[in-house]
Design an enzyme around this catalytic site. Structure first.
Site, mmCIF file in Angstrom:
data_model
loop_
_atom_site.group_PDB
_atom_site.id
_atom_site.type_symbol
_atom_site.label_atom_id
_atom_site.label_comp_id
_atom_site.label_asym_id
_atom_site.label_seq_id
_atom_site.Cartn_x
_atom_site.Cartn_y
_atom_site.Cartn_z
ATOM 1 N N LYS A 69 31.874 34.087 42.683
ATOM 2 C CA LYS A 69 33.235 34.608 42.467
ATOM 3 C C LYS A 69 34.163 33.452 42.089
ATOM 4 O O LYS A 69 34.058 32.361 42.661
ATOM 5 C CB LYS A 69 33.710 35.289 43.753
ATOM 6 C CG LYS A 69 35.028 36.038 43.639
ATOM 7 C CD LYS A 69 35.357 36.726 44.971
ATOM 8 C CE LYS A 69 36.618 37.537 44.925
ATOM 9 N NZ LYS A 69 36.903 38.210 46.220
ATOM 10 N N SER A 144 38.075 43.039 45.794
ATOM 11 C CA SER A 144 38.353 42.155 44.684
ATOM 12 C C SER A 144 37.111 41.494 44.086
ATOM 13 O O SER A 144 37.186 40.963 42.972
ATOM 14 C CB SER A 144 39.333 41.062 45.126
ATOM 15 O OG SER A 144 38.745 40.230 46.095
ATOM 16 N N SER A 168 36.833 42.969 50.523
ATOM 17 C CA SER A 168 36.584 42.605 49.117
ATOM 18 C C SER A 168 35.134 42.334 48.745
ATOM 19 O O SER A 168 34.831 42.195 47.556
ATOM 20 C CB SER A 168 37.436 41.392 48.726
ATOM 21 O OG SER A 168 38.747 41.792 48.441
#
Lengths: 473, 95
Positions: A69, A144, A168
């Site tokens: 990420k 996210s 997330s």
């Protein structure tokens, strides 16, 4: 990941051939899962893995492509947090979790898309635009960590790292039909994870199965002198065997099946609980009455911490600098206005307000006291059970064009993932079915602190008895 | 309504955010709607309750006070928008 490692050992492919094929697949892919593809370095790492493999290196992670990420720092590789303010930022160091993976010979295939600074649950609030759900390109992958989830689900990597502050990792895992773990707060180093809400943030592994997630978790966990909140001492023993569910008490809170839960999700989660009963588990009702306060508590605490953490983006030492400013405070204010998008500004404003003179007691202090009640609620529940089961999210992936304008209604969708975050507990989402439109549904399991062994063991046992995680988009 | 235009302007100043005129009515609307939801907490009696500010271990974590190699000045400066003679350059602070 285990599958990739097996194919290397059987001689069916080599790290170089695997990485070349993936890079080609990523080039033509349209999920917008990656912000940066690490093509050149990935091929170098693969070539090294080819040699190590020939020399008999047995590490499961050797040559295995992992996506990271883009709020986790990677040395020499841009780390943007999907924000304009960090669009030109290249870290001089690796996050401890990335260094750990590199040391094991894993290949860092690229950096994945997210909601700016990990604030959001749709991966739409990104400087490069939304990622798309591999099960239906018109839907959100969740967020996210939506880029990581989409990359794993569409087989653009073998596993991925996300970060989870209020859900997330778990919610996009649920929306994309993969397995995702939010570890106990303190079990994984946060060094090099760009801070959002420091009392909640944890890096979490995402993969196609609980076994893959277990391997990845084992590689990233442990004490780090560079993160004073990472715990010292022994960690639970992980195995790749399923947990014998006989005598395991699975707590089901009524509050997890409240108004707003979609019928399809409720049905699939209830079936999953029945599977655990058939595997020998005792299903017991538990109370988690403070659940309804979670969203209010979370958005006060997370925004307060974010407003403080994001004060560092001022255009002075790194990142974007506004070209319009003639004096210092104007430089800060214009840089931040130009660099942050609407959602990040909203949270900074909210966080600043709840910490400001006259409102601190009514909001921040109150929320941190109610957080105590939520911690106690879990402690009470875990005297009656070994695991808690429920839905990860009240709905399945929704359309990118159905995005609600009202931020509060989006926040309320975090209701089931937030409690474990506030209490610092390990929690995992595993695939447990599909809705009538064919979109994946996630089962959430929550365990007491540092009992990832129970969590992952139960996930492995569940996946050995079901095939939901094997279905491909 | 809890948050007024003056509040939004004040908080934006504290947060060092230049707001566009169109953003102000939107923040008034959105922040009020979110804070209305948060007001459910006021119904709970939390008198005398400890606050939870973290869930980690309560032991302090100290390391030996020894110099270690960290980033070089060049590395630390590599992402700077503007620097000169080894320092970050900013606009004039005092007239």
């Amino acid at each position: 990941m285990l599958e990739t490692a097996r194919r290397y050992r059987r001689g069916e492919t080599t790290p170089t051939r695997e990485i070349e094929a993936l890079l080609e697949k990523i080039r033509t892919d349209d999920h917008n899962a990656f912000i940066t593809v690490n093509a050149e370095e990935a091929l170098e790492q693969a070539a090294r893995a080819d040699r190590d493999l020939n020399e008999g290196n047995e590490d499961i992670l050797l040559g295995v492509p992992i996506a990271i990420k883009d709020n986790i720092c990677t040395r020499g590789l841009p780390t943007t947090c999907a924000s304009r303010i960090l669009s030109n930022f290249t870290p001089a160091y690796d996050a401890t979790v990335v260094r750990g993976l590199r040391n094991r010979g894993a290949v860092i295939i690229g950096k994945t898309n997210l909601d700016e600074f990990a604030m959001g649950s749709t991966t739409t609030s990104s400087s490069i635009g939304p990622s798309r759900n591999p099960w239906d390109r018109t839907k959100t992958p969740g967020g996210s960590s939506g880029g990581s989830a989409a990359a794993v689900a569409s087989r653009l990597c073998a596993g991925a790292l996300g970060s989870d502050t209020g859900g997330s990792v778990r919610q996009p895992a649920s929306f994309c039909g993969i397995t995702g773990l939010k570890p106990t707060y303190g079990s994984v180093s946060r060094y090099g994870l760009v801070a959002f809400a420091s009392s909640l943030d944890q890096v979490g592994p995402m993969g196609r199965s609980a076994r893959d997630v277990s391997v990845l978790f084992d590689a990233i966990r442990g004490h780090d002198p560079r993160d004073s909140t990472s715990v010292q001492g022994t960690h639970s023993l992980l195995t790749l065997d399923g947990l014998d569910m006989h005598g395991i008490r699975v707590g089901v809170p009524k509050a997890f099946f409240a108004q707003g839960l979609s019928e399809d999700v409720e049905g699939a989660v209830n079936s999953a609980i029945s599977v655990m009963r058939e595997l020998g588990a005792d299903i017991v009702p538990v109370d988690l009455t403070t659940l309804t306060y979670g969203v209010a508590v979370y958005y006060i605490i997370a925004c307060a911490e974010a407003s403080s953490n994001l004060a560092r983006y001022d255009g002075v030492r790194y990142g974007l600098r506004s070209s319009d400013a003639t004096e210092l405070v104007e430089l800060y204010s214009r840089t931040r206005a130009e660099g942050f998008n609407a959602e990040v500004k909203r949270r900074i404003m909210l966080g600043t307000y709840v910490l400001s003179a006259g409102y601190y007691e009514a909001y921040y202090l109150k929320a941190s006291q109610v957080r105590t009640l939520m911690v106690q609620d879990f402690q009470q529940a875990f005297t009656r059970c070994d695991l808690i089961a429920g839905p990860t999210a009240p709905v399945t992936a929704f359309g990118l064009d159905e995005m609600l304008d009202d931020p509060l209604s989006i926040y309320l969708l975090d209701i089931y993932t937030i409690p474990a975050s506030l209490a610092g507990l390990p929690a995992m989402s595993i695939p447990c079915g599909f809705d009538r439109g064919g979109l994946p549904i996630g089962l959430q399991l929550i365990a007491p602190s540092f009992r990832e062994d129970v969590l992952l063991g139960a996930g492995i046992a569940f996946q050995d008895a079901t095939t939901f995680h094997e279905v491909m988009p | 309504m809890k948050i007024t235009e003056a509040d939004v302007r004040h908080v934006a100043g504290l947060a060092r955010l230049t707001l566009g005129e169109a953003e102000i009515p939107r923040f008034i609307r959105e922040l009020n709607s979110i804070l209305d939801h948060m007001d459910m907490l006021s119904a709970l009696d939390t008198q005398g309750l400890e606050s939870t500010v973290h869930t980690g271990s309560i032991t302090n974590s100290l390391r030996d006070d020894e110099a270690r190699i960290s980033q070089s000045r060049e590395q630390a400066m590599a992402n700077a928008p503007e620097f000169m003679n080894g320092v970050f350059v900013v606009p004039k602070v005092l007239e």
